[in-house]
Design a protein around this motif. Sequence first.
Motif, mmCIF file in Angstrom:
data_model
loop_
_atom_site.group_PDB
_atom_site.id
_atom_site.type_symbol
_atom_site.label_atom_id
_atom_site.label_comp_id
_atom_site.label_asym_id
_atom_site.label_seq_id
_atom_site.Cartn_x
_atom_site.Cartn_y
_atom_site.Cartn_z
ATOM 1 N N VAL A 1 7.395 0.625 -7.281
ATOM 2 C CA VAL A 1 6.595 -0.447 -7.893
ATOM 3 C C VAL A 1 5.112 -0.218 -7.634
ATOM 4 C CG1 VAL A 1 6.089 -2.923 -7.809
ATOM 5 C CG2 VAL A 1 8.470 -2.133 -7.758
ATOM 6 N N ASN A 2 4.760 0.053 -6.379
ATOM 7 C CA ASN A 2 3.351 0.226 -6.007
ATOM 8 C C ASN A 2 2.715 1.436 -6.675
ATOM 9 O OD1 ASN A 2 3.641 -1.964 -4.303
ATOM 10 N ND2 ASN A 2 3.923 -0.703 -2.479
ATOM 11 N N THR A 3 3.440 2.545 -6.724
ATOM 12 C CA THR A 3 2.884 3.775 -7.278
ATOM 13 C C THR A 3 2.495 3.552 -8.731
ATOM 14 O OG1 THR A 3 4.253 5.079 -5.784
ATOM 15 C CG2 THR A 3 3.275 6.240 -7.652
ATOM 16 N N TYR A 4 3.354 2.895 -9.466
ATOM 17 C CA TYR A 4 3.061 2.617 -10.868
ATOM 18 C C TYR A 4 1.831 1.718 -11.001
ATOM 19 C CZ TYR A 4 3.699 1.629 -15.793
ATOM 20 O OH TYR A 4 3.506 1.526 -17.145
ATOM 21 N N GLN A 5 1.702 0.728 -10.121
ATOM 22 C CA GLN A 5 0.564 -0.192 -10.195
ATOM 23 C C GLN A 5 -0.734 0.457 -9.714
ATOM 24 O OE1 GLN A 5 1.900 -3.579 -7.947
ATOM 25 N NE2 GLN A 5 3.089 -4.400 -9.649
ATOM 26 N N SER B 1 0.807 -1.224 0.000
ATOM 27 C CA SER B 1 0.000 0.000 0.000
ATOM 28 C C SER B 1 0.838 1.271 0.000
ATOM 29 C CB SER B 1 -0.907 0.026 1.236
ATOM 30 O OG SER B 1 -1.733 -1.098 1.261
ATOM 31 N N VAL B 2 2.153 1.131 0.045
ATOM 32 C CA VAL B 2 3.042 2.289 0.110
ATOM 33 C C VAL B 2 3.212 2.878 -1.289
ATOM 34 C CG1 VAL B 2 5.419 3.017 0.577
ATOM 35 C CG2 VAL B 2 4.277 1.437 2.135
ATOM 36 N N VAL C 1 3.851 11.238 -12.161
ATOM 37 C CA VAL C 1 4.232 10.393 -13.295
ATOM 38 C C VAL C 1 5.585 10.785 -13.879
ATOM 39 C CG1 VAL C 1 1.852 9.754 -13.883
ATOM 40 C CG2 VAL C 1 2.924 11.706 -15.042
ATOM 41 N N ILE C 2 6.031 12.024 -13.670
ATOM 42 C CA ILE C 2 7.343 12.412 -14.199
ATOM 43 C C ILE C 2 8.469 11.653 -13.500
ATOM 44 C CG2 ILE C 2 6.559 14.685 -14.974
ATOM 45 C CD1 ILE C 2 8.091 15.917 -12.590
ATOM 46 N N CYS C 3 8.170 11.024 -12.363
ATOM 47 C CA CYS C 3 9.171 10.241 -11.635
ATOM 48 C C CYS C 3 9.128 8.754 -11.994
ATOM 49 C CB CYS C 3 8.946 10.361 -10.127
ATOM 50 S SG CYS C 3 9.069 12.022 -9.493
ATOM 51 N N TYR C 4 8.148 8.341 -12.770
ATOM 52 C CA TYR C 4 8.023 6.918 -13.112
ATOM 53 C C TYR C 4 9.208 6.506 -13.974
ATOM 54 C CZ TYR C 4 3.095 6.792 -11.587
ATOM 55 O OH TYR C 4 1.933 6.832 -10.861
ATOM 56 N N PRO C 5 9.803 5.367 -13.654
ATOM 57 C CA PRO C 5 10.940 4.903 -14.454
ATOM 58 C C PRO C 5 10.560 4.762 -15.934
ATOM 59 C CG PRO C 5 10.695 3.569 -12.476
ATOM 60 C CD PRO C 5 9.483 4.455 -12.563
ATOM 61 N N THR D 1 -0.869 12.534 -16.461
ATOM 62 C CA THR D 1 -1.385 12.357 -15.108
ATOM 63 C C THR D 1 -1.426 10.864 -14.824
ATOM 64 O OG1 THR D 1 -3.180 12.958 -13.583
ATOM 65 C CG2 THR D 1 -3.827 12.420 -15.844
ATOM 66 N N ASN D 2 -2.260 10.466 -13.876
ATOM 67 C CA ASN D 2 -2.401 9.035 -13.604
ATOM 68 C C ASN D 2 -3.871 8.639 -13.676
ATOM 69 O OD1 ASN D 2 -3.649 9.478 -11.006
ATOM 70 N ND2 ASN D 2 -1.624 9.826 -10.157
ATOM 71 N N SER D 3 -4.119 7.347 -13.570
ATOM 72 C CA SER D 3 -5.467 6.808 -13.729
ATOM 73 C C SER D 3 -6.445 7.326 -12.686
ATOM 74 C CB SER D 3 -5.423 5.282 -13.679
ATOM 75 O OG SER D 3 -4.791 4.849 -12.477
ATOM 76 N N ARG D 4 -5.963 7.745 -11.544
ATOM 77 C CA ARG D 4 -6.846 8.269 -10.493
ATOM 78 C C ARG D 4 -6.946 9.791 -10.538
ATOM 79 N NH1 ARG D 4 -7.631 4.309 -6.121
ATOM 80 N NH2 ARG D 4 -6.454 2.456 -6.669
ATOM 81 N N GLN D 5 -6.146 10.409 -11.378
ATOM 82 C CA GLN D 5 -6.087 11.864 -11.517
ATOM 83 C C GLN D 5 -5.900 12.556 -10.168
ATOM 84 O OE1 GLN D 5 -9.624 12.643 -13.836
ATOM 85 N NE2 GLN D 5 -8.550 12.149 -15.718
ATOM 86 N N ALA D 6 -5.121 11.929 -9.327
ATOM 87 C CA ALA D 6 -4.771 12.476 -8.012
ATOM 88 C C ALA D 6 -3.262 12.386 -7.859
ATOM 89 C CB ALA D 6 -5.470 11.694 -6.904
ATOM 90 N N ASN D 7 -2.635 13.483 -7.526
ATOM 91 C CA ASN D 7 -1.176 13.537 -7.418
ATOM 92 C C ASN D 7 -0.510 13.039 -8.705
ATOM 93 O OD1 ASN D 7 -1.130 14.447 -4.617
ATOM 94 N ND2 ASN D 7 -1.911 12.404 -4.148
#
Length: 179
Positions: free
Chosen positions: A85-89, A18-19, A137-141, A127-133
């Motif tokens: 890993v979690n953030t991307y998922q 969950s992190v 995504v600019i930090c995603y590998p 952005t991301n799928s949840r459109q929150a924070n």
Amino acid sequence: VKGFHPEEISDFSKIKGSVFFKLIGKESNQNLLKDVPYMEYLDLAIVFCIMVNLKGGEWGSILIQNHLLECWKLSKEDLFEFAKVNTYQLFQPSLTPIEQLLQRMISPEEKDLFPTLTPSFPMFVATNSRQANGATVICYPDFLRKISESMNTDFYILPSSIHEVILVPMENGININDL
């Protein structure tokens, strides 16, 4: 992420899935950063949270404090590896042409105004799928590299909010001062 039970927070093995991480302004959050593990990213700070499922499909988060990291006997670098890993998922990246977003936002009565809202050069909202924070995504590998390769150009990144960034391809001969 299954249900969160507060009593499990001291056991990292129970919450490690969950992190996640998010970006915040480093300068404007100096006091907060004294109490939380973080990593510097440009003029921003990557901070870590625990995702909490709430009723009705809603979710929330708990900011991870330094004392939790000590309790878990974990370094911030190790925490970052789990969070990466979690953030991307949990927050899949998304890239949408800004015209599509504008079309969705305006009412049928305002459609005749749309031509004046269309930018004179291509722009994309990341952005991301949840459109929150979603600016995270600019930090995603490899995310930015893959976009650059698919567009066959470099691009400018315009910070819009903590929820998204705007990408402008450089191929159009745009002057950075114009942006």
